[in-house]
Design a protein around this motif. Sequence first.
Motif, PDB file in Angstrom:
ATOM      1  N   SER A  12       0.860  -1.185   0.000  1.00 37.02           N
ATOM      2  CA  SER A  12       0.000   0.000   0.000  1.00 37.02           C
ATOM      3  C   SER A  12       0.899   1.238   0.000  1.00 37.02           C
ATOM      4  O   SER A  12       1.772   1.383   0.866  1.00 37.02           O
ATOM      5  N   CYS A  14       0.651   4.261   0.828  1.00 38.87           N
ATOM      6  CA  CYS A  14       0.713   5.181   1.973  1.00 38.87           C
ATOM      7  C   CYS A  14       1.637   4.667   3.074  1.00 38.87           C
ATOM      8  O   CYS A  14       1.937   5.387   4.009  1.00 38.87           O
ATOM      9  N   VAL A  20      -0.386   9.688   0.594  1.00 38.58           N
ATOM     10  CA  VAL A  20      -1.591   9.601  -0.247  1.00 38.58           C
ATOM     11  C   VAL A  20      -2.861   9.281   0.543  1.00 38.58           C
ATOM     12  O   VAL A  20      -3.907   9.022  -0.041  1.00 38.58           O
ATOM     13  N   PRO A  46      -4.967   2.298  -4.365  1.00 36.28           N
ATOM     14  CA  PRO A  46      -6.191   2.096  -5.148  1.00 36.28           C
ATOM     15  C   PRO A  46      -7.093   3.326  -5.175  1.00 36.28           C
ATOM     16  O   PRO A  46      -7.713   3.608  -6.201  1.00 36.28           O
ATOM     17  N   GLU A  47      -7.157   4.057  -4.065  1.00 32.84           N
ATOM     18  CA  GLU A  47      -8.054   5.231  -4.049  1.00 32.84           C
ATOM     19  C   GLU A  47      -7.546   6.322  -4.987  1.00 32.84           C
ATOM     20  O   GLU A  47      -8.340   7.001  -5.651  1.00 32.84           O
ATOM     21  N   ARG A  56      -8.869  14.180   0.408  1.00 34.46           N
ATOM     22  CA  ARG A  56     -10.197  13.775  -0.064  1.00 34.46           C
ATOM     23  C   ARG A  56     -11.070  13.462   1.141  1.00 34.46           C
ATOM     24  O   ARG A  56     -10.555  13.193   2.240  1.00 34.46           O
ATOM     25  N   LYS A 104      -2.475  -1.999   3.888  1.00 36.62           N
ATOM     26  CA  LYS A 104      -2.763  -1.108   5.012  1.00 36.62           C
ATOM     27  C   LYS A 104      -3.956  -1.662   5.793  1.00 36.62           C
ATOM     28  O   LYS A 104      -5.033  -1.884   5.223  1.00 36.62           O
TER      29      LYS A 104
HETATM   30  S1  SF4 Z   1      -6.218   3.367  -0.583  1.00 36.36           S
HETATM   31 FE1  SF4 Z   1      -5.848   4.238   1.432  1.00 36.36          FE
HETATM   32  S2  SF4 Z   1      -4.856   2.564   2.547  1.00 36.36           S
HETATM   33 FE2  SF4 Z   1      -4.731   2.048   0.395  1.00 36.36          FE
HETATM   34  S3  SF4 Z   1      -2.786   2.849  -0.264  1.00 36.36           S
HETATM   35 FE3  SF4 Z   1      -4.275   4.445  -0.667  1.00 36.36          FE
HETATM   36  S4  SF4 Z   1      -4.215   5.700   1.141  1.00 36.36           S
HETATM   37 FE4  SF4 Z   1      -3.246   3.780   1.673  1.00 36.36          FE
END
Ligand code: SF4
Length: 328
Positions: A12, A14, A20, A46-47, A56, A104
């Motif tokens: 992940s 972040c 992110v 993914p976000e 966001r 994460k």
């Molecule tokens: S979707 Fe959320 S938990 Fe997954 S990498 Fe992005 S910021 Fe991190």
Amino acid sequence: MRKLPKPIVVVSKCITFAPVRWDRSIIASDFVEKLKPHVNFVPVCPEMEIGLGVPRSPIRIVLVSGETKLMQPSTGLDFTEKMNTFADSFVNSLKEEVDGFILKSVSPSSGFKDAKIYPKLEKSASIGKGAGFFGKAVLQKFSYLAIEDERRLLNPRIKEHFLTKLFALASFREAKKSGTIGDLVRFQSENKYLLTAYSQKELGILGKIAANQEQKPCNELFRTYETHLYNAFGSAPSVGSNINVMHKIMGYFSNQLSKEEKDFFIKSLEKYKEGELPLSANISILKAWIIRFKQQYLMDQTFLEPYPEELVDLDSYSSEFMAKEYWK
Ligand code: SF4
């Protein structure tokens, strides 16, 4: 000692790679930092990939008419389809070039077991936990690989199992790429004691496959072997199995050891059993004896160095994270 492979790990983004998260934060992880020189990381958020910028409004998993949806409470937007499309295409794009995932925890997208599920979009208490949408796609396609989240990896035994499996699967992937029976036989031989600790039943099956008495073609052999290898690494070995293997290894030179040396080792095994010492502490003692008594066959055993020594973390072993709840 043998050369260790460099596993491919999806992480992940972040977690140490970029700020992110929804609030522009980044997650620190000593473990991921330590891993960086030893693996090829593939960071993904993914976000961000589905177009949610930084910062966001947070999203959450909501139960709607019995179905889970990925929704943004502040806007009422539903990101389920976008996320599922991205997650499927991402996991399919990896083909078989991946050995593990560090996801994460808690995230409704990336979490793989503890994302909160809410009964409605409006402010409410969660009603359960499950995999996030990306985490679910990873589990559906790659359940047999080394998959963990950064929080569970604080538990030393979970970390030991994760790293052992990760490096073993990476080494098998390399053997499979070369595709020769010789490489399969070498893999089986080097992993004999590791597989003894993980599953004696699967070790026997894998040994027969590698012996290839029926003269099967190489690709068929690797395919069958792979299935049983994944079975073997399905769960962490018990403390008792690891102790059993260490006794077997000590058997190679027990006649040459003094009573004091043997007593010291047995006491160390007891401490490992009680959770006061990591497996690696006992393995270090065995390694010193292997070098002293020049046991070349044992020097190449993955059980003795399943992953780089730099990743062994002696300090964390007696920490609060040994608590039983982390094993669920
Ligand atoms: S979707 Fe959320 S938990 Fe997954 S990498 Fe992005 S910021 Fe991190």
